[in-house]
Each structure stands twice: as structure tokens, then as C-alpha cells.
Design an enzyme around this catalytic site. Structure first.
Site, short mmCIF file in Angstrom:
data_model
loop_
_atom_site.label_atom_id
_atom_site.label_comp_id
_atom_site.label_asym_id
_atom_site.label_seq_id
_atom_site.Cartn_x
_atom_site.Cartn_y
_atom_site.Cartn_z
CG ASN A 42 -15.06 -9.57 0.34
OD1 ASN A 42 -15.91 -10.15 1.01
ND2 ASN A 42 -15.30 -8.40 -0.23
CB ILE A 43 -10.02 -9.60 4.39
CG1 ILE A 43 -10.67 -10.87 4.93
CG2 ILE A 43 -9.45 -8.73 5.52
CD1 ILE A 43 -9.70 -11.88 5.51
CD GLU A 44 -13.61 -3.68 1.04
OE1 GLU A 44 -14.30 -3.89 0.05
OE2 GLU A 44 -13.82 -2.74 1.84
CB CYS A 53 -10.81 -12.33 -3.76
SG CYS A 53 -10.47 -10.94 -4.85
CD GLU A 55 -13.64 -15.50 -5.36
OE1 GLU A 55 -13.44 -14.70 -4.40
OE2 GLU A 55 -14.10 -15.11 -6.44
CB CYS A 85 -11.16 -10.87 -9.60
SG CYS A 85 -9.80 -11.52 -8.59
CB CYS A 88 -10.09 -15.37 -7.72
SG CYS A 88 -9.90 -14.38 -6.23
#
Length: 138
Positions: A42-44, A53, A55, A85, A88
Site C-alpha cells: 500500500n502507498i499512502e 492498496c 492488492e 477492501c 480491491c
């Protein structure tokens, strides 16, 4: 690939997560129909909506390299049994209606589901275009 190896790849991907705001690390490994494996984390982003996300990172990497049929997905996170989620799950559905989903804490502690268990009565490409499976090589 056996489940334990796929989960190990997801655990390795989790280490690469960029999560300066939530601190919640997630890793994923996606095995495609031909056995090729793609990983993602995941990359925010500070404004959150462009966040992605693990996935979807892995799946989009696979698709961008010409792989369009998911066999199996392993997901690991910082909580006990981190599930994909809804977004995803829908992306997995697009490329892997019959995919198996591994929700893991460790390579020895995991739950396995069919996508239909996590996304019952799903909506897919065949709902819009009857021959879309052939057109999209899904």
C-alpha cells in the site's frame, strides 16, 4: 506456487509499504494463471484519495505487463487477518473470478477463500458484454 511461498512474497512486499499517515502496512502477492507472481504494497498520499492498496498495486503491475488472469492472491497486514477492501475485491473479480484469496498473518497462519465468498453476487465484465472474456483475455 504453494501457499506458503506466496504468503512469504506478500510479507516481503509489506516491508516496502509507504504509510507515513496511518502506519498500517499491507503487502500482497498475486499469482497469475501462468505462475508469474507480482507483489505490491500500500502507498499512502497525504490527501488520501490517490492512495492505493497493496492488492491493486500488484494486480495493476501484472496487467500492465500483459497478465490478465489471477489464480491466487495473498494479503498480509498489520492487523489480525487483513482482508481486501471492497474496491480491491472488485478489481480481483475483474481479473480472477475463480481466484483463491489467502488472508494471512504468517505463512503458517492463514485463511483461504474463494472470491465468491468475499464478493457474493458480484458484477463482472460478462454482465456488460457477453463475449468480454474473450475480448479482454480474462
Amino acid at each position: 506456487m504453494d501457499n506458503k511461498k506466496l504468503i512469504r512474497k506478500a510479507l516481503e512486499a509489506k516491508k516496502m509499504a509507504y504509510v507515513p499517515y496511518s502506519g498500517f502496512h499491507v503487502g500482497a502477492a498475486v499469482e497469475m494463471e501462468d505462475g508469474t507472481v507480482f507483489t505490491g504494497c500500500n502507498i499512502e498520499i497525504v490527501s488520501y484519495s490517490p492512495t492505493i492498496c497493496a492488492e491493486r498495486t500488484a494486480i495493476f503491475k501484472a496487467v500492465s505487463e500483459g497478465h490478465k488472469k489471477i489464480r491466487k492472491v495473498a494479503v498480509v497486514g498489520d492487523s489480525h487477518h487483513t482482508y481486501p477492501c471492497g474496491v480491491c475485491r472488485q478489481v480481483i473479480r475483474e481479473f480472477g473470478k475463480d481466484a483463491r484469496i489467502l488472508i494471512a498473518n504468517t505463512e503458517d497462519d492463514f485463511l483461504e477463500y474463494g472470491l465468491d465468498e468475499l464478493l457474493p453476487h458480484s458484477f463482472g465484465p460478462e454482465e456488460l458484454l457477453p463475449d468480454s472474456e474473450e475480448e479482454n483475455n480474462v
